[in-house]
Motif scaffolding. Sequence first.
Motif, PDB file in Angstrom:
ATOM      1  N   CYS A   1       0.825  -1.209   0.000  1.00  0.00           N
ATOM      2  CA  CYS A   1       0.000   0.000   0.000  1.00  0.00           C
ATOM      3  C   CYS A   1       0.858   1.257   0.000  1.00  0.00           C
ATOM      4  N   SER A   2       2.098   1.138  -0.430  1.00  0.00           N
ATOM      5  CA  SER A   2       2.961   2.314  -0.547  1.00  0.00           C
ATOM      6  C   SER A   2       3.178   2.649  -2.018  1.00  0.00           C
ATOM      7  N   ALA A   3       3.471   3.914  -2.266  1.00  0.00           N
ATOM      8  CA  ALA A   3       3.658   4.391  -3.636  1.00  0.00           C
ATOM      9  C   ALA A   3       5.110   4.225  -4.061  1.00  0.00           C
ATOM     10  N   HIS A   4       5.302   3.973  -5.340  1.00  0.00           N
ATOM     11  CA  HIS A   4       6.639   3.919  -5.917  1.00  0.00           C
ATOM     12  C   HIS A   4       6.790   4.954  -7.034  1.00  0.00           C
ATOM     13  N   SER A   5       5.789   5.802  -7.127  1.00  0.00           N
ATOM     14  CA  SER A   5       5.833   6.936  -8.047  1.00  0.00           C
ATOM     15  C   SER A   5       5.009   8.054  -7.423  1.00  0.00           C
ATOM     16  N   ALA A   6       5.311   9.296  -7.816  1.00  0.00           N
ATOM     17  CA  ALA A   6       4.584  10.439  -7.266  1.00  0.00           C
ATOM     18  C   ALA A   6       4.648  11.592  -8.262  1.00  0.00           C
ATOM     19  N   LEU A   7       3.711  12.506  -8.108  1.00  0.00           N
ATOM     20  CA  LEU A   7       3.671  13.729  -8.913  1.00  0.00           C
ATOM     21  C   LEU A   7       3.971  14.897  -7.979  1.00  0.00           C
ATOM     22  N   LEU A   8       4.976  15.686  -8.329  1.00  0.00           N
ATOM     23  CA  LEU A   8       5.416  16.815  -7.520  1.00  0.00           C
ATOM     24  C   LEU A   8       5.114  18.115  -8.238  1.00  0.00           C
ATOM     25  N   ASP A   9       4.554  19.075  -7.515  1.00  0.00           N
ATOM     26  CA  ASP A   9       4.408  20.440  -8.007  1.00  0.00           C
ATOM     27  C   ASP A   9       5.493  21.274  -7.326  1.00  0.00           C
ATOM     28  N   PRO A  10       6.589  21.591  -8.028  1.00  0.00           N
ATOM     29  CA  PRO A  10       7.689  22.306  -7.369  1.00  0.00           C
ATOM     30  C   PRO A  10       7.308  23.704  -6.883  1.00  0.00           C
ATOM     31  N   SER A  11       6.334  24.350  -7.538  1.00  0.00           N
ATOM     32  CA  SER A  11       5.976  25.713  -7.142  1.00  0.00           C
ATOM     33  C   SER A  11       5.231  25.739  -5.816  1.00  0.00           C
ATOM     34  N   SER A  12       4.311  24.795  -5.610  1.00  0.00           N
ATOM     35  CA  SER A  12       3.562  24.743  -4.356  1.00  0.00           C
ATOM     36  C   SER A  12       4.146  23.747  -3.358  1.00  0.00           C
ATOM     37  N   ARG A  13       5.104  22.938  -3.830  1.00  0.00           N
ATOM     38  CA  ARG A  13       5.781  21.935  -3.009  1.00  0.00           C
ATOM     39  C   ARG A  13       4.805  20.867  -2.511  1.00  0.00           C
ATOM     40  N   ARG A  14       3.798  20.573  -3.325  1.00  0.00           N
ATOM     41  CA  ARG A  14       2.844  19.523  -2.985  1.00  0.00           C
ATOM     42  C   ARG A  14       3.219  18.236  -3.714  1.00  0.00           C
ATOM     43  N   LEU A  15       2.795  17.122  -3.115  1.00  0.00           N
ATOM     44  CA  LEU A  15       3.140  15.809  -3.634  1.00  0.00           C
ATOM     45  C   LEU A  15       1.884  14.947  -3.661  1.00  0.00           C
ATOM     46  N   ARG A  16       1.696  14.225  -4.768  1.00  0.00           N
ATOM     47  CA  ARG A  16       0.548  13.325  -4.887  1.00  0.00           C
ATOM     48  C   ARG A  16       1.030  11.935  -5.276  1.00  0.00           C
ATOM     49  N   PRO A  17       0.696  10.885  -4.515  1.00  0.00           N
ATOM     50  CA  PRO A  17       1.160   9.534  -4.854  1.00  0.00           C
ATOM     51  C   PRO A  17       0.512   9.032  -6.139  1.00  0.00           C
ATOM     52  N   LEU A  18       1.272   8.274  -6.908  1.00  0.00           N
ATOM     53  CA  LEU A  18       0.796   7.642  -8.132  1.00  0.00           C
ATOM     54  C   LEU A  18       0.923   6.134  -8.002  1.00  0.00           C
ATOM     55  N   SER A  19       0.144   5.417  -8.821  1.00  0.00           N
ATOM     56  CA  SER A  19       0.132   3.951  -8.773  1.00  0.00           C
ATOM     57  C   SER A  19       0.948   3.387  -9.925  1.00  0.00           C
ATOM     58  N   ILE A  20       1.960   2.609  -9.586  1.00  0.00           N
ATOM     59  CA  ILE A  20       2.709   1.871 -10.598  1.00  0.00           C
ATOM     60  C   ILE A  20       2.646   0.407 -10.197  1.00  0.00           C
ATOM     61  N   LEU A  21       2.360  -0.488 -11.142  1.00  0.00           N
ATOM     62  CA  LEU A  21       2.088  -1.884 -10.801  1.00  0.00           C
ATOM     63  C   LEU A  21       3.253  -2.806 -11.115  1.00  0.00           C
ATOM     64  N   THR A  22       3.917  -2.583 -12.245  1.00  0.00           N
ATOM     65  CA  THR A  22       4.994  -3.487 -12.654  1.00  0.00           C
ATOM     66  C   THR A  22       6.344  -2.839 -12.375  1.00  0.00           C
ATOM     67  N   ASP A  23       7.377  -3.675 -12.330  1.00  0.00           N
ATOM     68  CA  ASP A  23       8.684  -3.230 -11.857  1.00  0.00           C
ATOM     69  C   ASP A  23       9.390  -2.351 -12.896  1.00  0.00           C
ATOM     70  N   THR A  24       9.672  -1.125 -12.519  1.00  0.00           N
ATOM     71  CA  THR A  24      10.317  -0.155 -13.408  1.00  0.00           C
ATOM     72  C   THR A  24      11.812  -0.024 -13.122  1.00  0.00           C
ATOM     73  N   TRP A  25      12.395  -0.998 -12.462  1.00  0.00           N
ATOM     74  CA  TRP A  25      13.815  -0.953 -12.119  1.00  0.00           C
ATOM     75  C   TRP A  25      14.664  -0.806 -13.393  1.00  0.00           C
ATOM     76  N   CYS A  26      15.424   0.278 -13.473  1.00  0.00           N
ATOM     77  CA  CYS A  26      16.357   0.525 -14.577  1.00  0.00           C
ATOM     78  C   CYS A  26      15.646   0.470 -15.935  1.00  0.00           C
ATOM     79  N   SER A  27      14.524   1.148 -16.008  1.00  0.00           N
ATOM     80  CA  SER A  27      13.733   1.209 -17.230  1.00  0.00           C
ATOM     81  C   SER A  27      14.085   2.472 -18.015  1.00  0.00           C
ATOM     82  N   SER A  28      13.311   2.750 -19.065  1.00  0.00           N
ATOM     83  CA  SER A  28      13.614   3.876 -19.954  1.00  0.00           C
ATOM     84  C   SER A  28      12.334   4.635 -20.268  1.00  0.00           C
ATOM     85  N   GLY A  29      12.462   5.797 -20.894  1.00  0.00           N
ATOM     86  CA  GLY A  29      11.266   6.589 -21.166  1.00  0.00           C
ATOM     87  C   GLY A  29      11.497   7.692 -22.171  1.00  0.00           C
ATOM     88  N   GLN A  30      10.387   8.262 -22.653  1.00  0.00           N
ATOM     89  CA  GLN A  30      10.418   9.347 -23.627  1.00  0.00           C
ATOM     90  C   GLN A  30       9.018   9.931 -23.754  1.00  0.00           C
TER      91      GLN A  30
END
Length: 550
Positions: free
Chosen positions: A89-118
């Motif tokens: 029940c813990s998050a492994h991803s989150a969305l951060l708003d740097p201007s307001s310094r707020r944080l919102r947990p996100l749901s990630i289900l599969t293992d993103t260890w050393c993955s890639s993106g674009q």
Amino acid sequence: MAMKSDGFFFLLVSLILLISACRGQQLPGTWEVVLENAGIASMHTAVTRFSTVILLDRTGIGSSRLLLPRDRCRIDHSDSSLPAGGRDCSAHSALLDPSSRRLRPLSILTDTWCSSGQFLPDGTLLQSGGDLDGLRKLRAFSPCSFDGHCDWLELDSPILADGRWYATNQILPDGSVVIIGGRAAPSLEFYPPTRPLRSFPFLAATMDAQMDNLYPFVHLLPDGRLFIFANARSILYDVDTGDIVREYPELDGGPRNYPSGGSSAMLPLDAADGYAKAEVVVCGGAQYGVFLHRQTDMPAGTTCGRIVATDPDAAWAVEEMPFPRVMGDMVMLPTGEVLIINGAQAGSQGYDMGSDPCLNPVLYRPDQPAGLRFMVLTPTDIPRLYHSTANLLADGRVLVAGSNPHYFYRFNGAFPTELRVEAFSPEYLAANKDGLRPAITAAPERVWYGDEFEVEVEVALPLVGQMEVNLLSAPFATHSFSQGQRMVRLSVSPEVTVKEGGVDGIATPYKYRVVCKAPPDGRVAPPGYYMAFALNQGVPSVARWVQLVP
């Protein structure tokens, strides 16, 4: 004789005072802690077109310090560190708003260890691969404002043709993405999968006993071909035909890719030369064998190699950095300078493999003469070692996150898991630059290739010289390389004064209109969202997000 002694003593005292003053002088740049506890150590970080920041770690390491709502728990029977039943029940991803310094947990289900993106042309972050149940997985994050409800979507189809662990993604001129390499995957494939899986023998040829060709450095050149660097070798690759067009000279100084942990950036493409010239810089790394023999105190590499990849007679020019560095991040700034930040001065990438943190960022100024290009900046007091990241924000700061040198979260010992998020403000954000700082008051949200468009700016002081407008992409930062990082200097016409400032002694801003010309095609700047910065005498505005479309 006494006069000579007195004179010598005076000179000696003056020299000591001068040295003391220089030592006490404040170095450029400032640091601030944006968030004391993000709950997760961000292994992968990306900035969205809403100026929010995606923080992403891996699953399979037990619970993080950020909780999910109870109805969004995940079940992972393969993670032995979880309680019986595998309920996480813990998050492994989150969305951060740097201007307001707020944080919102996100749901990630599969293992993103050393993955890639674009990022895709519509602003969606495509995330690919990882380990275990994430090895052939694709995920998507379609961003929204911080108060929205956007979250990760695990795609059931398509799946990756090869397992992608430690791969690199690069968006192509048509908006598709090429996914290159990974552990035991000397191949490349495409998203969408309109082209078949393709073997890539170059990666097999650059494999050694400690790998050293994972997370290859990939840069899209302005002719549409790819510069691909692995280990210490690099090639020019025609992604359309599948041909290696040429092999560049080998870069001296040892291996540079994972686990040897150098970094790379392509310098700005410039309308002034018709976007014809592309230069690549590769900095730092570890000595060969450090990873294999766990030589954590072996000094890191001290060199940067620079090459004009578009030159038929391209050759590496090698420069010395002020510090040895492994696991550093290279971040393109709106000025066209490169910030080299994070990392260690000894060891290699890998769990508990680095030591002697490199706390001082360094500014690489490519337009200065050789020997004068590096400037040492203000140090942080937070070590950022394995699994740390750095990303440019739209306000010109650089967000620094992560650092977990251990397999699990560990909050004791010399280099504990780091949950704090910092921001580094380069010197151009200093208060004494406020009078020069432009503010974009109007800009289009969408721009077509080759079209002219207008940007309106306000400045407290009258302009001296030409205003610049630069486009910078939002890359996917992980493991010392920012996948898809790019800067394009636009062609601009002389600004037109809209309104004179400071009338009748009142401190009102000067207003100007600048006509810009968009890049000619997707080879120079692939379709998608860019941060558009206006610059006045090297001082950038806050960026406006602009979508570049065919």
